[in-house]
Write an enzyme that holds these catalytic residues in place. Structure first.
Site, mmCIF file in Angstrom:
data_model
loop_
_atom_site.group_PDB
_atom_site.id
_atom_site.type_symbol
_atom_site.label_atom_id
_atom_site.label_comp_id
_atom_site.label_asym_id
_atom_site.label_seq_id
_atom_site.Cartn_x
_atom_site.Cartn_y
_atom_site.Cartn_z
ATOM 1 N N LYS A 54 0.831 -1.205 0.000
ATOM 2 C CA LYS A 54 0.000 0.000 0.000
ATOM 3 C C LYS A 54 0.867 1.257 0.000
ATOM 4 C CE LYS A 54 -3.792 -2.492 2.095
ATOM 5 N NZ LYS A 54 -4.433 -2.979 3.330
ATOM 6 N N GLN A 98 -4.770 -1.522 9.458
ATOM 7 C CA GLN A 98 -4.642 -2.847 8.847
ATOM 8 C C GLN A 98 -5.239 -3.920 9.766
ATOM 9 O OE1 GLN A 98 -3.334 -3.542 5.699
ATOM 10 N NE2 GLN A 98 -4.147 -5.583 6.112
ATOM 11 N N ASP A 121 -11.194 2.663 3.780
ATOM 12 C CA ASP A 121 -11.487 1.236 3.660
ATOM 13 C C ASP A 121 -12.978 1.002 3.472
ATOM 14 O OD1 ASP A 121 -9.514 -0.697 3.535
ATOM 15 O OD2 ASP A 121 -9.057 -0.608 5.668
#
Length: 284
Positions: A54, A98, A121
């Site tokens: 990422k 994460q 997200d």
């Protein structure tokens, strides 16, 4: 005739090029780059790889990024305090924590702590509600990436039988919502579904997202179907593989995604797109 490969790297490269151009325009106007903060807790091997990828993607498209690697024993209060600080940081337009988190941390509370306008997200309840109402601008990254791949390869969803195997809040449920919004006829199958093969054989578009290596075999697939493999597993030899038994399914399906190189690159690309949107719609 073997299935046509759906190459996530090719589709991803095209979209990242568009994001890079848009980021340059944003920088010229706002005098700053879109900013993403990535937070990892602990030393989960897969999470380390995902975070690294990422951050590389941020560099590729010209974003500003910050990375926080916190020890396994970080408390929930410490993690939420960091999230709240990032919520108030003007340089940061998107926050990604994460998953998975260590067992002593309540993931739902951490996700809820992320400001809705920085939830790139799209895991929060507000984005989930928008998705169900077909109003979302920021969509969960993996399902959104799959829709882009289907579009790129001219795989029509409207009027098709779509089966999603898996009902997680991260992939299965939002995937079903996006297919439904595109006028697909959608079935969600899961661990309690009797005779899974009878359900999957109906699918014109089959999405496997359960985390079980080789679950979907050639005899479970309708000839000519588009098969999307979201799984990321290790087989007995330690080789990376998906939820689909690639060798048997490719002889039956019309289209198939590989693992790796299929859905994975698209997930990260959609994260970049969501961060760009968050930056564009921010007040600063």
């Amino acid at each position: 005739m073997a299935a046509k490969l759906i190459d996530g790297k090719v589709v991803s490269a095209k979209i990242r090029g568009e994001i890079r151009e848009a980021a340059e325009a944003f920088k010229a106007e706002r005098k700053r780059a879109p900013g993403l903060a990535v937070v990892r807790v602990g030393e989960d091997p897969a999470s380390i790889v995902y975070v690294r990828n990422k951050l590389r993607a941020c560099e590729e498209v010209g974003f500003y990024s910050e990375s926080y690697e916190l020890p396994e024993d970080t408390t929930q209060e410490e993690l939420i305090a960091l999230v709240e600080r990032l919520n108030n940081d003007d340089k940061i337009h998107g926050i990604l924590v994460q998953l998975p988190l260590p067992k002593h941390i309540d993931e739902a509370r951490v996700v809820a702590a992320v400001a809705p306008e920085k939830d790139v997200d799209a895991f929060g309840k507000l984005d989930a509600g928008h998705l169900c109402l077909d109003e979302g601008n920021v969509l969960p990254c993996t399902p959104a990436g799959i829709m882009e791949m289907l579009k790129h390869y001219d795989i029509m969803v409207s009027g098709k039988e779509c089966v999603v195997v898996g009902r997680s809040n991260i992939v299965g449920r939002p995937m079903a919502a996006l297919l439904l919004a595109a006028d697909g006829t959608v079935t969600i199958a899961h661990s309690r579904t009797p005779d899974l093969g009878a359900v999957t054989r109906r699918a014109d578009i089959l999405v496997a997202a359960v985390g079980r290596a080789g679950l979907i075999t050639g005899d479970m697939v309708k000839p000519g179907a588009a098969v999307i493999d979201v799984g990321m597993n290790r087989n007995a030899e330690g080789k990376l593989c998906g939820d689909v038994d690639f060798d048997s399914v490719k002889e039956v399906a019309g289209y198939i995604t590989p693992v790796p190189g299929g859905v994975g690159p698209m997930t990260i690309t959609m994260l970049m797109r969501n961060t760009l949107y968050a930056a564009k719609t921010s007040a600063k």
